[in-house]
Design a protein around this motif. Structure first.
Motif, PDB file in Angstrom:
ATOM      1  N   ALA A   1      37.230  36.138  43.295  1.00  0.00           N
ATOM      2  CA  ALA A   1      35.748  36.175  43.309  1.00  0.00           C
ATOM      3  C   ALA A   1      35.173  34.943  42.606  1.00  0.00           C
ATOM      4  O   ALA A   1      33.968  34.790  42.487  1.00  0.00           O
ATOM      5  CB  ALA A   1      35.263  37.434  42.615  1.00  0.00           C
ATOM      6  N   THR A   2      36.090  34.097  42.131  1.00  0.00           N
ATOM      7  CA  THR A   2      35.674  32.878  41.421  1.00  0.00           C
ATOM      8  C   THR A   2      36.566  31.744  41.954  1.00  0.00           C
ATOM      9  O   THR A   2      37.318  31.941  42.897  1.00  0.00           O
ATOM     10  CB  THR A   2      35.906  33.043  39.895  1.00  0.00           C
ATOM     11  OG1 THR A   2      37.323  33.223  39.667  1.00  0.00           O
ATOM     12  CG2 THR A   2      35.162  34.248  39.349  1.00  0.00           C
TER      13      THR A   2
ATOM     14  N   ALA B   1      29.305  40.988  38.000  1.00  0.00           N
ATOM     15  CA  ALA B   1      27.868  41.083  38.292  1.00  0.00           C
ATOM     16  C   ALA B   1      27.472  39.997  39.277  1.00  0.00           C
ATOM     17  O   ALA B   1      28.123  38.947  39.369  1.00  0.00           O
ATOM     18  CB  ALA B   1      27.040  40.958  37.014  1.00  0.00           C
ATOM     19  N   ASP B   2      26.408  40.264  40.001  1.00  0.00           N
ATOM     20  CA  ASP B   2      25.860  39.299  40.950  1.00  0.00           C
ATOM     21  C   ASP B   2      24.533  38.743  40.479  1.00  0.00           C
ATOM     22  O   ASP B   2      24.101  37.681  40.935  1.00  0.00           O
ATOM     23  CB  ASP B   2      25.706  39.967  42.323  1.00  0.00           C
ATOM     24  CG  ASP B   2      27.070  40.291  42.901  1.00  0.00           C
ATOM     25  OD1 ASP B   2      27.608  41.370  42.538  1.00  0.00           O
ATOM     26  OD2 ASP B   2      27.613  39.477  43.640  1.00  0.00           O
TER      27      ASP B   2
ATOM     28  N   CYS C   1      35.183  47.132  42.513  1.00  0.00           N
ATOM     29  CA  CYS C   1      35.093  45.966  43.375  1.00  0.00           C
ATOM     30  C   CYS C   1      36.103  44.912  42.912  1.00  0.00           C
ATOM     31  O   CYS C   1      37.148  45.249  42.360  1.00  0.00           O
ATOM     32  CB  CYS C   1      33.667  45.391  43.403  1.00  0.00           C
ATOM     33  SG  CYS C   1      33.452  44.254  44.797  1.00  0.00           S
ATOM     34  N   ASN C   2      35.799  43.651  43.188  1.00  0.00           N
ATOM     35  CA  ASN C   2      36.732  42.583  42.770  1.00  0.00           C
ATOM     36  C   ASN C   2      35.932  41.519  42.052  1.00  0.00           C
ATOM     37  O   ASN C   2      35.088  40.843  42.664  1.00  0.00           O
ATOM     38  CB  ASN C   2      37.463  41.968  43.973  1.00  0.00           C
ATOM     39  CG  ASN C   2      38.337  40.786  43.536  1.00  0.00           C
ATOM     40  OD1 ASN C   2      37.976  39.639  43.721  1.00  0.00           O
ATOM     41  ND2 ASN C   2      39.467  41.078  42.908  1.00  0.00           N
ATOM     42  N   ALA C   3      36.159  41.421  40.757  1.00  0.00           N
ATOM     43  CA  ALA C   3      35.560  40.341  39.951  1.00  0.00           C
ATOM     44  C   ALA C   3      36.726  39.572  39.351  1.00  0.00           C
ATOM     45  O   ALA C   3      36.828  39.380  38.140  1.00  0.00           O
ATOM     46  CB  ALA C   3      34.646  40.938  38.876  1.00  0.00           C
TER      47      ALA C   3
ATOM     48  N   GLN D   1      37.032  45.784  48.557  1.00  0.00           N
ATOM     49  CA  GLN D   1      37.472  44.663  47.713  1.00  0.00           C
ATOM     50  C   GLN D   1      38.441  45.140  46.620  1.00  0.00           C
ATOM     51  O   GLN D   1      39.285  44.383  46.144  1.00  0.00           O
ATOM     52  CB  GLN D   1      36.277  43.975  47.046  1.00  0.00           C
ATOM     53  CG  GLN D   1      35.361  43.201  47.973  1.00  0.00           C
ATOM     54  CD  GLN D   1      34.196  44.027  48.479  1.00  0.00           C
ATOM     55  OE1 GLN D   1      34.321  45.253  48.655  1.00  0.00           O
ATOM     56  NE2 GLN D   1      33.051  43.398  48.723  1.00  0.00           N
TER      57      GLN D   1
ATOM     58  N   ASN E   1      25.148  44.655  40.804  1.00  0.00           N
ATOM     59  CA  ASN E   1      26.557  44.496  41.130  1.00  0.00           C
ATOM     60  C   ASN E   1      26.897  45.343  42.346  1.00  0.00           C
ATOM     61  O   ASN E   1      26.053  46.075  42.870  1.00  0.00           O
ATOM     62  CB  ASN E   1      27.427  44.883  39.914  1.00  0.00           C
ATOM     63  CG  ASN E   1      28.860  44.415  40.058  1.00  0.00           C
ATOM     64  OD1 ASN E   1      29.129  43.253  40.304  1.00  0.00           O
ATOM     65  ND2 ASN E   1      29.797  45.359  39.940  1.00  0.00           N
ATOM     66  N   LYS E   2      28.150  45.264  42.778  1.00  0.00           N
ATOM     67  CA  LYS E   2      28.599  45.971  43.981  1.00  0.00           C
ATOM     68  C   LYS E   2      28.114  47.414  44.028  1.00  0.00           C
ATOM     69  O   LYS E   2      28.140  48.105  42.991  1.00  0.00           O
ATOM     70  CB  LYS E   2      30.139  45.919  44.041  1.00  0.00           C
ATOM     71  CG  LYS E   2      30.764  46.563  45.246  1.00  0.00           C
ATOM     72  CD  LYS E   2      30.211  46.057  46.573  1.00  0.00           C
ATOM     73  CE  LYS E   2      30.289  44.554  46.637  1.00  0.00           C
ATOM     74  NZ  LYS E   2      29.246  43.926  47.473  1.00  0.00           N
TER      75      LYS E   2
ATOM     76  N   ARG F   1      33.859  35.458  48.838  1.00  0.00           N
ATOM     77  CA  ARG F   1      32.866  36.388  48.297  1.00  0.00           C
ATOM     78  C   ARG F   1      33.054  36.411  46.794  1.00  0.00           C
ATOM     79  O   ARG F   1      33.965  35.829  46.252  1.00  0.00           O
ATOM     80  CB  ARG F   1      32.973  37.780  48.911  1.00  0.00           C
ATOM     81  CG  ARG F   1      34.327  38.286  49.379  1.00  0.00           C
ATOM     82  CD  ARG F   1      35.318  38.647  48.344  1.00  0.00           C
ATOM     83  NE  ARG F   1      34.704  39.402  47.267  1.00  0.00           N
ATOM     84  CZ  ARG F   1      35.204  39.433  46.044  1.00  0.00           C
ATOM     85  NH1 ARG F   1      36.298  38.758  45.765  1.00  0.00           N
ATOM     86  NH2 ARG F   1      34.607  40.128  45.106  1.00  0.00           N
ATOM     87  N   GLY F   2      32.103  37.068  46.114  1.00  0.00           N
ATOM     88  CA  GLY F   2      32.118  37.046  44.646  1.00  0.00           C
ATOM     89  C   GLY F   2      31.107  36.022  44.177  1.00  0.00           C
ATOM     90  O   GLY F   2      31.169  34.855  44.585  1.00  0.00           O
ATOM     91  N   ALA F   3      30.192  36.437  43.311  1.00  0.00           N
ATOM     92  CA  ALA F   3      29.068  35.573  42.959  1.00  0.00           C
ATOM     93  C   ALA F   3      29.460  34.152  42.544  1.00  0.00           C
ATOM     94  O   ALA F   3      28.967  33.177  43.128  1.00  0.00           O
ATOM     95  CB  ALA F   3      28.240  36.258  41.862  1.00  0.00           C
ATOM     96  N   PRO F   4      30.342  33.959  41.549  1.00  0.00           N
ATOM     97  CA  PRO F   4      30.678  32.572  41.172  1.00  0.00           C
ATOM     98  C   PRO F   4      31.310  31.774  42.323  1.00  0.00           C
ATOM     99  O   PRO F   4      31.001  30.610  42.525  1.00  0.00           O
ATOM    100  CB  PRO F   4      31.661  32.760  40.011  1.00  0.00           C
ATOM    101  CG  PRO F   4      31.342  34.106  39.467  1.00  0.00           C
ATOM    102  CD  PRO F   4      30.966  34.935  40.652  1.00  0.00           C
TER     103      PRO F   4
ATOM    104  N   PHE G   1      24.690  46.072  47.113  1.00  0.00           N
ATOM    105  CA  PHE G   1      24.615  46.095  45.651  1.00  0.00           C
ATOM    106  C   PHE G   1      23.706  47.225  45.177  1.00  0.00           C
ATOM    107  O   PHE G   1      22.901  47.757  45.952  1.00  0.00           O
ATOM    108  CB  PHE G   1      24.073  44.742  45.145  1.00  0.00           C
ATOM    109  CG  PHE G   1      24.891  43.564  45.596  1.00  0.00           C
ATOM    110  CD1 PHE G   1      24.460  42.746  46.625  1.00  0.00           C
ATOM    111  CD2 PHE G   1      26.131  43.301  45.018  1.00  0.00           C
ATOM    112  CE1 PHE G   1      25.230  41.669  47.061  1.00  0.00           C
ATOM    113  CE2 PHE G   1      26.904  42.227  45.448  1.00  0.00           C
ATOM    114  CZ  PHE G   1      26.453  41.418  46.472  1.00  0.00           C
TER     115      PHE G   1
END
Ligand SMILES: CSC[C@H]1O[C@H](OP(=O)(O)O)[C@H](O)[C@@H]1O
Length: 350
Positions: free
Chosen positions: A167-168, A240-241, A161-163, A200, A251-252, A52-55, A317
């Motif tokens: 998440a990458t 951010a997503d 959350c978790n960035a 997260q 974002n979350k 999970r996590g956008a990137p 989100f």
């Protein structure tokens, strides 16, 4: 004892024509690797937040589509492109809000369309998917450096959350800025929200920062106002997503509340995201907010905490409007209000 798998390892990678991921549905001391050779299993892993996590889901989508190219039984170029377009649809519909997934899939399709033969397509898409993973790490390091200039010695930084590295592919976006700030010699503390319902923050962010020896305190999401009202927070940073050209940030769930509270208390609120998270075409009415299953809310760790058949609203989100945001940190620099001009300038640098 936390897991032997730790956040400085890669969250998702390509190995021997397979996709290897850290299974993030597990608790820190239970993290395990999972291996996929079928793109449909990669799609389910994205849908079920194994990754999970956008990137990270952008890179996972790219790897999944590369797997689909290897799995296809096509013997000619056009049939293989058709099979990849069908696989792209399956991967794309797993999570509609994070634009990085669409970006990763389209990047692979673009490379496939320029190749002339089946074997050239297969070689090209695997190569390109690997490049997206390596680029993600370099982008995060540049973003971290750009963002660290905004944070000061003795800051206490709240995050939601978790960035992070998890998440990458590695290093992280918001947590990458926190790592770079710490590595620049500044003494900082972090307050991480647990981030209900999927947690997260407690399962991943607290784990990552504790592993890195960064002073981190975990709070329930309901203690954001208390923390700010009692002077425990000097700045906020989140991931951010999807970010629109106007600076609207998706974002979350809960990010909007944190941003509102920060505004109320005069606390700077920053967002960290790669340029691949920007959606320069859509307006807020175009953005689909992912709605997730009710069992994420009606129980914790498999134990029911709500009455049977209770109605649930569980958006993954929310949207934070630009007027609540102090700056958007990217690998190309920091966009400051008014965002329409400053975001355009970031892209003009490319
Ligand atoms: C750099 S991660 C971006 C973003 O993705 C997370 O959502 P999820 O855990 O549901 O994939 C969260 O919104 C992070 O801020």
């Amino acid at each position: 004892m936390d897991s032997a798998i730790h956040p400085s390892l890669r969250t998702v990678e390509w190995k021997d024509n397979s996709v290897i991921m850290i299974d993030q549905t597990k608790l820190p001391n239970e993290l395990v690797y999972v291996k996929y050779t079928d793109f449909k299993d990669v799609a389910e892993a994205i849908r079920n937040l194994i990754v999970r996590g956008a990137p990270a889901i952008g890179v996972s989508g790219a790897f999944g589509l590369a797997l689909a190219a290897l799995q296809s039984k096509a013997t000619d170029r056009d049939s293989l492109i058709h099979d990849m377009e069908e696989a792209k649809k399956i991967l794309f519909e797993t999570r509609p809000t994070a634009i990085n997934l669409a970006w990763g899939l389209e990047r692979i399709m673009n490379v496939a369309r320029t190749a002339k033969t089946v074997s050239e397509i297969r070689d090209a898409v695997v190569r390109e998917a690997k490049i997206t993973a390596e680029e993600d790490i370099q982008i995060n390091m540049r973003m971290g450096k750009n963002g660290s200039t905004l944070f000061d010695n003795n800051d206490t930084i709240m995050t939601h959350c978790n960035a992070g590295a998890l998440a990458t592919v590695a290093y992280g976006t918001a947590l990458g800025v926190i790592r770079a700030t710490r590595d620049s010699g500044k003494s900082i503390k972090v307050i991480a929200t647990e981030t209900r319902p999927v947690m997260q923050g407690s399962r991943l962010t607290a784990f990552e920062l504790k592993h890195d020896g960064i002073d981190v305190s975990l709070i329930p999401d309901t203690a954001v106002g208390y923390s700010m009202a009692n002077g425990l927070v000097s700045k906020v940073i989140v991931g951010a997503d999807r970010i629109l050209a106007t600076g609207h940030v998706y974002n979350k769930i809960g990010t909007y509340q944190v941003a509102l509270m920060a505004k109320q208390h005069g606390i700077p609120f920053y967002v960290a995201a790669p340029l691949s998270t920007f959606d320069m075409k859509s307006t807020p009415k175009d953005v689909v907010i992912e709605q997730r299953k009710s069992t994420e809310v009606t129980g914790v760790a498999g134990k029911k905490t709500a009455p049977d058949d209770i109605k649930v609203i569980n958006p993954a989100f929310d949207m934070t409007p630009p007027e609540l945001i102090s700056g958007i940190i990217t690998e190309a620099g920091v966009a400051k209000p008014p965002f329409e001009e400053s975001i355009k300038k970031l892209f003009a640098k490319l």
